[in-house]
Design an enzyme around this catalytic site. Structure first.
Site, PDB file in Angstrom:
ATOM      1  N   ARG A  64       0.865  -1.190   0.000  1.00  0.00           N
ATOM      2  CA  ARG A  64       0.000   0.000   0.000  1.00  0.00           C
ATOM      3  C   ARG A  64       0.897   1.234   0.000  1.00  0.00           C
ATOM      4  O   ARG A  64       2.116   1.139   0.105  1.00  0.00           O
ATOM      5  CB  ARG A  64      -1.016  -0.009   1.135  1.00  0.00           C
ATOM      6  CG  ARG A  64      -0.672  -0.683   2.416  1.00  0.00           C
ATOM      7  CD  ARG A  64       0.409  -0.021   3.232  1.00  0.00           C
ATOM      8  NE  ARG A  64       0.154   1.410   3.405  1.00  0.00           N
ATOM      9  CZ  ARG A  64       1.073   2.316   3.599  1.00  0.00           C
ATOM     10  NH1 ARG A  64       2.370   1.977   3.638  1.00  0.00           N
ATOM     11  NH2 ARG A  64       0.779   3.578   3.760  1.00  0.00           N
ATOM     12  N   GLY A  65       0.242   2.406  -0.142  1.00  0.00           N
ATOM     13  CA  GLY A  65       1.013   3.628  -0.359  1.00  0.00           C
ATOM     14  C   GLY A  65       1.076   3.830  -1.862  1.00  0.00           C
ATOM     15  O   GLY A  65       1.414   2.900  -2.610  1.00  0.00           O
ATOM     16  N   ALA A  66       0.744   5.048  -2.297  1.00  0.00           N
ATOM     17  CA  ALA A  66       0.551   5.296  -3.735  1.00  0.00           C
ATOM     18  C   ALA A  66       1.723   4.832  -4.616  1.00  0.00           C
ATOM     19  O   ALA A  66       1.518   4.078  -5.574  1.00  0.00           O
ATOM     20  CB  ALA A  66       0.225   6.776  -3.939  1.00  0.00           C
ATOM     21  N   ARG A 107      -7.769  -0.594  -6.729  1.00  0.00           N
ATOM     22  CA  ARG A 107      -8.044   0.530  -5.824  1.00  0.00           C
ATOM     23  C   ARG A 107      -8.205   1.797  -6.673  1.00  0.00           C
ATOM     24  O   ARG A 107      -7.462   1.986  -7.636  1.00  0.00           O
ATOM     25  CB  ARG A 107      -6.890   0.731  -4.805  1.00  0.00           C
ATOM     26  CG  ARG A 107      -6.731  -0.437  -3.831  1.00  0.00           C
ATOM     27  CD  ARG A 107      -5.767  -0.095  -2.702  1.00  0.00           C
ATOM     28  NE  ARG A 107      -6.362   0.799  -1.720  1.00  0.00           N
ATOM     29  CZ  ARG A 107      -5.685   1.344  -0.706  1.00  0.00           C
ATOM     30  NH1 ARG A 107      -4.389   1.115  -0.563  1.00  0.00           N
ATOM     31  NH2 ARG A 107      -6.298   2.136   0.158  1.00  0.00           N
ATOM     32  N   GLN A 215      -2.005   2.528   9.983  1.00  0.00           N
ATOM     33  CA  GLN A 215      -0.735   2.578   9.249  1.00  0.00           C
ATOM     34  C   GLN A 215       0.313   3.377  10.024  1.00  0.00           C
ATOM     35  O   GLN A 215       1.508   3.114   9.909  1.00  0.00           O
ATOM     36  CB  GLN A 215      -0.947   3.211   7.866  1.00  0.00           C
ATOM     37  CG  GLN A 215      -1.681   2.343   6.863  1.00  0.00           C
ATOM     38  CD  GLN A 215      -3.168   2.584   6.866  1.00  0.00           C
ATOM     39  OE1 GLN A 215      -3.743   2.971   7.876  1.00  0.00           O
ATOM     40  NE2 GLN A 215      -3.824   2.362   5.743  1.00  0.00           N
ATOM     41  N   ASP A 256      -2.051  10.660  -2.225  1.00  0.00           N
ATOM     42  CA  ASP A 256      -2.444   9.599  -3.166  1.00  0.00           C
ATOM     43  C   ASP A 256      -2.766  10.151  -4.542  1.00  0.00           C
ATOM     44  O   ASP A 256      -2.641   9.445  -5.547  1.00  0.00           O
ATOM     45  CB  ASP A 256      -3.636   8.827  -2.617  1.00  0.00           C
ATOM     46  CG  ASP A 256      -3.173   7.926  -1.484  1.00  0.00           C
ATOM     47  OD1 ASP A 256      -3.044   8.425  -0.358  1.00  0.00           O
ATOM     48  OD2 ASP A 256      -2.878   6.749  -1.767  1.00  0.00           O
ATOM     49  N   ASN A 266      -5.325  12.292   0.516  1.00  0.00           N
ATOM     50  CA  ASN A 266      -4.437  11.426   1.304  1.00  0.00           C
ATOM     51  C   ASN A 266      -5.307  10.674   2.310  1.00  0.00           C
ATOM     52  O   ASN A 266      -6.535  10.859   2.355  1.00  0.00           O
ATOM     53  CB  ASN A 266      -3.355  12.267   1.998  1.00  0.00           C
ATOM     54  CG  ASN A 266      -2.252  11.408   2.608  1.00  0.00           C
ATOM     55  OD1 ASN A 266      -1.728  10.514   1.940  1.00  0.00           O
ATOM     56  ND2 ASN A 266      -1.908  11.645   3.856  1.00  0.00           N
ATOM     57  N   LYS A 267      -4.686   9.851   3.094  1.00  0.00           N
ATOM     58  CA  LYS A 267      -5.396   9.001   4.056  1.00  0.00           C
ATOM     59  C   LYS A 267      -6.427   9.781   4.863  1.00  0.00           C
ATOM     60  O   LYS A 267      -6.174  10.917   5.280  1.00  0.00           O
ATOM     61  CB  LYS A 267      -4.357   8.363   4.991  1.00  0.00           C
ATOM     62  CG  LYS A 267      -4.895   7.460   6.081  1.00  0.00           C
ATOM     63  CD  LYS A 267      -5.819   6.384   5.565  1.00  0.00           C
ATOM     64  CE  LYS A 267      -5.231   5.542   4.464  1.00  0.00           C
ATOM     65  NZ  LYS A 267      -6.239   4.705   3.755  1.00  0.00           N
TER      66      LYS A 267
HETATM   67  O1  MRU Z   1      -4.597   3.113   2.228  1.00  0.00           O
HETATM   68  P1  MRU Z   1      -3.111   3.332   2.125  1.00  0.00           P
HETATM   69  O2  MRU Z   1      -2.352   2.765   3.279  1.00  0.00           O
HETATM   70  O3  MRU Z   1      -2.586   2.862   0.789  1.00  0.00           O
HETATM   71  O4  MRU Z   1      -2.943   4.905   2.176  1.00  0.00           O
HETATM   72  C1  MRU Z   1      -1.653   5.432   2.040  1.00  0.00           C
HETATM   73  C2  MRU Z   1      -1.592   6.913   2.163  1.00  0.00           C
HETATM   74  O5  MRU Z   1      -2.566   7.584   2.301  1.00  0.00           O
HETATM   75  C3  MRU Z   1      -0.230   7.533   1.985  1.00  0.00           C
HETATM   76  O6  MRU Z   1      -0.105   8.661   2.777  1.00  0.00           O
HETATM   77  C4  MRU Z   1      -0.036   7.920   0.513  1.00  0.00           C
HETATM   78  O7  MRU Z   1      -0.293   6.826  -0.329  1.00  0.00           O
HETATM   79  C5  MRU Z   1       1.329   8.442   0.240  1.00  0.00           C
HETATM   80  S1  MRU Z   1       2.545   7.175   0.304  1.00  0.00           S
HETATM   81  C6  MRU Z   1       4.047   7.859  -0.098  1.00  0.00           C
END
Ligand code: MRU
Length: 371
Positions: A64-66, A107, A215, A256, A266-267
């Protein structure tokens, strides 16, 4: 945990950290990922040998993470093509399109996923009629490796620019995980803290735990500790109090998807943190590589927000914490309006408002998607 012990000894030297993901072998190889749902208690790597396994790993947040999602999807395309590399052009390119479409459905919010898939599809089709399917498969693996390597380089550049914004002794806050685990390496928001730390600046990092999937607690706290930074974990609801007490001088988060006007998804919870930062006159920065900017999306209102399983809220981590049958709303992301963002920390430097002009001028040539 075995790894943690070994890594603790490496603190302050050249820190060795496990790789978030890597490809093993040649065109018939496979992808290995850290299963992030098992952290921080268990360090388990999983092998992805089918495109369905890659899809499931993205969907279930094992990766996970963009940026990490984008890199994984690029390798997922290579895996999906393994069964047709010896076939004729027709079935090969039909399969390429099918695999890209399938992975794109894993996603919806992180644009890095679509950016990487678009790039793989475009490169593949450009070679049509000029190279055999077997050669295209080889070149697409090289493209996936390039996407991974570029992400690594962008993250280190982000770290260098971000570190310049921070001074010794500051308190900083982050939300979710935008670290090495969310990218090919080193991270975006956390890269700024890592680079500042490596430059000898002592930071006190506050990590929001980040409900509902934690996270921040499971991943950010783990990464910061691994690299020897001073990290304090707080519940999301404590950020206001911590700011009022004067403990925070800067906030840095990841993203994201960033729209052309600078609105940044973002999250979930990030928007609230940005409002709190504005109220307390604390600069709020978003750190992201150019692959996270989407010039095809005009404003934050156009960013698709993923809705996730209600059980993440009612039955988090194996225990029921809400009454049976309760109504639940579980958006995984929110959008922070551009006006709350002090600057974007990118691999091309720190970009300041007015974003409609500055983002286009400094980044548009680096991004694949355009209006
Ligand atoms: O649902 P996730 O864990 O994939 O969400 C991740 C985030 O929101 C991160 O902050 C974002 O992807 C940036 S990662 C460099």
């Amino acid at each position: 945990m075995k790894q943690e012990k070994e890594l603790a000894m490496a603190v302050h030297a050249e820190v060795t950290v496990p790789r978030t993901l890597y490809w093993v072998g040649g065109v018939d190889g496979h992808l290995v990922l850290i299963d992030q749902t098992r952290l921080p208690v268990d360090f388990v790597e999983m092998e992805c040998r089918t495109v369905e396994t890659v899809w499931e790993a993205i969907k279930m947040l094992r990766v996970r993470g963009a940026p990490a999602i984008g890199v994984s999807a690029a390798y997922g395309v290579c895996i999906g093509l393994q069964t047709v590399a010896g076939q004729a052009e027709g079935p090969f390119f039909a399969r390429l399109d099918e695999v890209v479409k399938y992975l794109a459905e894993s996603r919806p919010t992180a644009v890095n996923l679509f950016w990487a898939l678009d790039r793989m599809q475009r490169v593949g089709h450009q070679l049509k009629g000029r190279k055999s399917p077997a050669e295209v498969a080889e070149l697409l693996l090289a493209e996936a490796h390039a996407i991974e390597q570029e992400d690594r380089e962008m993250c280190h550049a982000i770290g260098r620019f971000g570190a310049e914004l921070l001074t010794d002794g500051q308190g900083v806050l982050t939300h979710c995980n935008a670290g090495g685990l969310a990218t090919a390496d080193y991270g975006t928001a956390l890269a700024c803290f890592f680079a500042a730390h490596e430059a000898g600046k002592k930071l006190k990092v506050f990590a929001d735990e980040t409900r509902p999937l934690l996270q921040g607690a499971r991943l950010t706290a783990w990464e910061l500790k691994q690299r020897g930074l001073d990290v304090t974990l707080i519940c999301d609801s404590m950020a206001a109090q911590v700011m009022r007490e004067g403990r925070i001088q800067a906030v840095i988060v990841g993203a994201d998807r960033i729209a052309a006007n600078g609105d940044a998804a973002n999250k979930i919870g990030t928007y609230g943190v940005a409002i709190l930062a504005a109220f307390h006159n604390i600069p709020f920065y978003v750190a992201a590589p150019s692959s996270t900017f989407d010039f095809g999306t005009k404003t934050g209102a156009d960013i698709p927000i993923e809705q996730r399983d209600p059980r993440e809220i009612t039955h988090g981590f194996g225990r029921q914490t809400a009454p049976d049958g309760i109504g639940v709303y579980n958006p995984a992301f929110d959008v922070t309006p551009a006006k709350l963002i002090a600057g974007f920390i990118t691999e091309r430097g720190v970009i300041r408002a007015p974003y409609v002009e500055t983002l286009a001028r400094q980044l548009r040539s680096a991004t694949a998607k355009s209006a």
